[in-house]
Design an enzyme around this catalytic site. Structure first.
Site, mmCIF file in Angstrom:
data_model
loop_
_atom_site.group_PDB
_atom_site.id
_atom_site.type_symbol
_atom_site.label_atom_id
_atom_site.label_comp_id
_atom_site.label_asym_id
_atom_site.label_seq_id
_atom_site.Cartn_x
_atom_site.Cartn_y
_atom_site.Cartn_z
ATOM 1 N N ALA A 95 0.684 -1.281 -0.098
ATOM 2 C CA ALA A 95 0.168 -0.006 -0.072
ATOM 3 C C ALA A 95 1.038 1.037 -0.101
ATOM 4 O O ALA A 95 1.675 1.414 0.761
ATOM 5 C CB ALA A 95 -1.039 0.165 1.237
ATOM 6 N N TYR B 153 7.884 11.020 -1.347
ATOM 7 C CA TYR B 153 7.900 9.678 -1.758
ATOM 8 C C TYR B 153 9.162 9.195 -1.843
ATOM 9 O O TYR B 153 9.315 7.828 -1.588
ATOM 10 C CB TYR B 153 7.143 9.855 -3.304
ATOM 11 C CG TYR B 153 6.935 8.518 -3.937
ATOM 12 C CD1 TYR B 153 5.907 7.820 -3.265
ATOM 13 C CD2 TYR B 153 7.881 7.745 -4.582
ATOM 14 C CE1 TYR B 153 5.403 6.714 -4.149
ATOM 15 C CE2 TYR B 153 7.385 6.600 -5.181
ATOM 16 C CZ TYR B 153 6.238 5.860 -4.925
ATOM 17 O OH TYR B 153 5.881 4.853 -5.517
ATOM 18 N N PHE C 158 12.388 14.484 -9.193
ATOM 19 C CA PHE C 158 11.922 15.830 -9.073
ATOM 20 C C PHE C 158 10.580 15.905 -8.719
ATOM 21 O O PHE C 158 9.750 15.167 -9.334
ATOM 22 C CB PHE C 158 12.043 16.467 -10.628
ATOM 23 C CG PHE C 158 11.623 17.705 -10.508
ATOM 24 C CD1 PHE C 158 12.842 18.915 -10.420
ATOM 25 C CD2 PHE C 158 10.291 18.225 -10.660
ATOM 26 C CE1 PHE C 158 12.471 20.225 -10.758
ATOM 27 C CE2 PHE C 158 10.144 19.648 -10.786
ATOM 28 C CZ PHE C 158 10.970 20.569 -10.817
ATOM 29 N N THR D 240 1.198 8.629 -3.564
ATOM 30 C CA THR D 240 1.932 9.962 -3.900
ATOM 31 C C THR D 240 1.134 11.123 -3.661
ATOM 32 O O THR D 240 -0.212 11.207 -3.711
ATOM 33 C CB THR D 240 2.201 9.893 -5.618
ATOM 34 O OG1 THR D 240 0.912 9.734 -6.208
ATOM 35 C CG2 THR D 240 3.092 8.664 -5.903
ATOM 36 N N ASP E 61 2.609 14.381 -4.929
ATOM 37 C CA ASP E 61 3.740 15.058 -5.793
ATOM 38 C C ASP E 61 3.617 16.444 -5.638
ATOM 39 O O ASP E 61 2.758 17.078 -5.557
ATOM 40 C CB ASP E 61 4.113 14.586 -7.056
ATOM 41 C CG ASP E 61 4.362 13.287 -7.194
ATOM 42 O OD1 ASP E 61 4.437 12.320 -6.243
ATOM 43 O OD2 ASP E 61 4.044 12.858 -8.462
HETATM 44 N N1 CAA Z 1 14.385 18.656 -13.484
HETATM 45 C C1 CAA Z 1 14.732 19.798 -13.418
HETATM 46 N N2 CAA Z 1 13.808 20.887 -13.547
HETATM 47 C C2 CAA Z 1 12.553 20.381 -13.826
HETATM 48 C C3 CAA Z 1 12.069 19.317 -14.009
HETATM 49 C C4 CAA Z 1 12.988 18.215 -13.946
HETATM 50 N N3 CAA Z 1 12.998 16.863 -13.882
HETATM 51 N N4 CAA Z 1 10.830 19.033 -14.279
HETATM 52 C C5 CAA Z 1 10.328 20.394 -14.237
HETATM 53 N N5 CAA Z 1 11.590 21.147 -13.943
HETATM 54 C C6 CAA Z 1 11.390 22.630 -14.093
HETATM 55 C C7 CAA Z 1 10.507 23.318 -14.928
HETATM 56 O O1 CAA Z 1 11.178 23.474 -16.182
HETATM 57 C C8 CAA Z 1 10.023 24.454 -14.277
HETATM 58 O O2 CAA Z 1 11.200 25.537 -14.362
HETATM 59 P P1 CAA Z 1 10.742 26.819 -14.408
HETATM 60 O O3 CAA Z 1 10.152 27.503 -12.884
HETATM 61 O O4 CAA Z 1 12.229 27.597 -14.502
HETATM 62 O O5 CAA Z 1 9.918 27.617 -15.570
HETATM 63 C C9 CAA Z 1 9.830 24.340 -12.857
HETATM 64 O O6 CAA Z 1 10.902 23.128 -12.483
HETATM 65 C C10 CAA Z 1 8.815 23.687 -12.655
HETATM 66 O O7 CAA Z 1 8.522 23.781 -11.259
HETATM 67 P P2 CAA Z 1 7.006 23.837 -10.231
HETATM 68 O O8 CAA Z 1 7.236 23.679 -8.654
HETATM 69 O O9 CAA Z 1 6.235 24.786 -10.917
HETATM 70 O O10 CAA Z 1 6.706 22.229 -10.861
HETATM 71 P P3 CAA Z 1 4.964 22.085 -11.307
HETATM 72 O O11 CAA Z 1 4.303 22.413 -10.242
HETATM 73 O O12 CAA Z 1 5.042 22.345 -12.559
HETATM 74 O O13 CAA Z 1 5.499 20.353 -11.332
HETATM 75 C C11 CAA Z 1 5.175 18.223 -10.425
HETATM 76 C C12 CAA Z 1 5.818 19.696 -10.334
HETATM 77 C C13 CAA Z 1 3.609 18.036 -10.196
HETATM 78 C C14 CAA Z 1 5.828 17.322 -9.394
HETATM 79 C C15 CAA Z 1 5.627 17.779 -11.824
HETATM 80 O O14 CAA Z 1 6.969 18.167 -12.024
HETATM 81 C C16 CAA Z 1 5.473 16.416 -11.919
HETATM 82 O O15 CAA Z 1 4.482 15.613 -12.080
HETATM 83 N N6 CAA Z 1 6.492 15.419 -12.020
HETATM 84 C C17 CAA Z 1 6.643 13.952 -12.038
HETATM 85 C C18 CAA Z 1 6.619 13.459 -10.708
HETATM 86 C C19 CAA Z 1 6.700 11.770 -10.771
HETATM 87 O O16 CAA Z 1 7.484 11.419 -11.626
HETATM 88 N N7 CAA Z 1 5.765 11.267 -10.207
HETATM 89 C C20 CAA Z 1 5.777 9.881 -10.173
HETATM 90 C C21 CAA Z 1 4.563 9.283 -9.782
HETATM 91 S S1 CAA Z 1 4.104 7.579 -10.031
HETATM 92 C C22 CAA Z 1 5.073 6.935 -8.865
HETATM 93 O O17 CAA Z 1 5.705 7.291 -8.047
HETATM 94 C C23 CAA Z 1 5.356 5.436 -8.907
HETATM 95 C C24 CAA Z 1 6.801 4.867 -8.638
HETATM 96 O O18 CAA Z 1 7.156 4.388 -7.668
HETATM 97 C C25 CAA Z 1 7.836 5.329 -9.964
#
Ligand code: CAA
Length: 247
Positions: A89, A153, A148, A92, A94
């Site tokens: 269980a 998590y 990121f 996320t 995020d």
């Molecule tokens: N590395 C570096 N910079 C990054 C980035 C990365 N990977 N991703 C985004 N950015 C930058 C953007 O370019 C933006 O830059 P600017 O502000 O200069 O324009 C900035 O970071 C965005 O920052 P915010 O705080 O505004 O981010 P957001 O609110 O738009 O999004 C988030 C944040 C919702 C976490 C989104 O990045 C996201 O969904 N990321 C993926 C998270 C993920 O992989 N979750 C996995 C879920 S599934 C799981 O967890 C199962 C498992 O075990 C694998």
């Protein structure tokens, strides 16, 4: 072969459901939990039964110690002895750390990490006393490499890896193995909740196999770790991530 009894937390959806079915295929009696207060258990059981799967469902909030204690008492009262525990269980919440509300930190740490203590504590003694047990804790690629937007998590999933290695040492002489499985991105509702553009451009593009994992692929690995044949594997953290992170 002895018929083993397996308990899978979060066993009615996603990875947990696939694991429950695979352990059922392997001949286990399978108990699953779903989140206290969530609906749909009866329909889920009916659908599984139509496909030849018999499960018993218990309600629990794995983040809550008392709820987990009650679960342990209910399972015992129903006459089951848990030989195999899959701590699956997880949730996320995020968000980048600078915007991460305390509630999101707490929810993830409690559900994903405190649950290791809350749930496992009810079954480890019985496994040790009977001289046989299998515990598999579902961690994540993001617990090893960080992600990121997932400080909460990633911290919880890394914690699971430490918990696994410590407990593995404590029960190794009692016939109980404790392992972690660290899936990458698998096609479940949890991953589907990620913004599709981010998923495609930032995540799938980083997976050498170029695709999401399938729940059944992870379930097969978990079932192997729960089998007799896996008796010499303990304290491992097994990666299953399409090559996304190699260690
Ligand atoms: N590395 C570096 N910079 C990054 C980035 C990365 N990977 N991703 C985004 N950015 C930058 C953007 O370019 C933006 O830059 P600017 O502000 O200069 O324009 C900035 O970071 C965005 O920052 P915010 O705080 O505004 O981010 P957001 O609110 O738009 O999004 C988030 C944040 C919702 C976490 C989104 O990045 C996201 O969904 N990321 C993926 C998270 C993920 O992989 N979750 C996995 C879920 S599934 C799981 O967890 C199962 C498992 O075990 C694998």
């Amino acid at each position: 072969m002895t018929q083993r009894c397996a308990l899978i937390t979060g066993g009615t959806t996603g990875l947990g459901e696939a694991i429950a079915r695979k352990l059922h295929d392997a001949g286990c009696t399978v108990l699953v939990t779903h989140m206290a207060g969530s609906a749909g258990a009866a329909e889920w059981l009916e659908k599984q039964a139509q496909e030849g799967y018999q499960f018993k469902v218990y309600e629990v909030d794995v983040a809550d110690y008392d709820s987990c204690q009650e679960l342990g008492r209910n399972i015992e009262a129903d006459g089951f002895q848990v030989d195999i525990l899959v701590n699956n269980a997880g949730i996320t919440r995020d968000g980048t750390f600078r915007k991460l509300a305390k509630e999101k930190w707490d929810a993830v740490l409690r559900t994903n990490l405190d649950s290791m203590y809350n749930v496992t504590t009810s079954y480890v003694e019985g496994m040790a006393a009977r001289g046989w047990g299998r515990i598999v804790n579902i961690s994540s690629v993001n617990g090893t490499k960080g992600q990121f937007g997932q400080t909460n998590y990633s911290a919880a999933k890394a914690g699971i890896q430490g918990f696994t290695k410590a407990l593995a040492q404590e029960v190794a002489r009692k016939g109980v193995t404790v392992n972690a499985v660290s899936p990458g991105y698998v096609a479940t509702a949890m991953v589907e909740a990620v913004n599709p553009e981010i998923l495609e451009k930032q995540i799938i593009s980083q997976i050498p196999m170029g695709r999401l994992g399938r729940p059944g692929e992870v379930a097969a690995l978990v079932a192997f770790l729960c089998s007799e044949d896996a008796g010499y594997i303990t304290g491992a953290n097994v990666a299953i991530n399409g090559g996304m992170h190699m260690y």
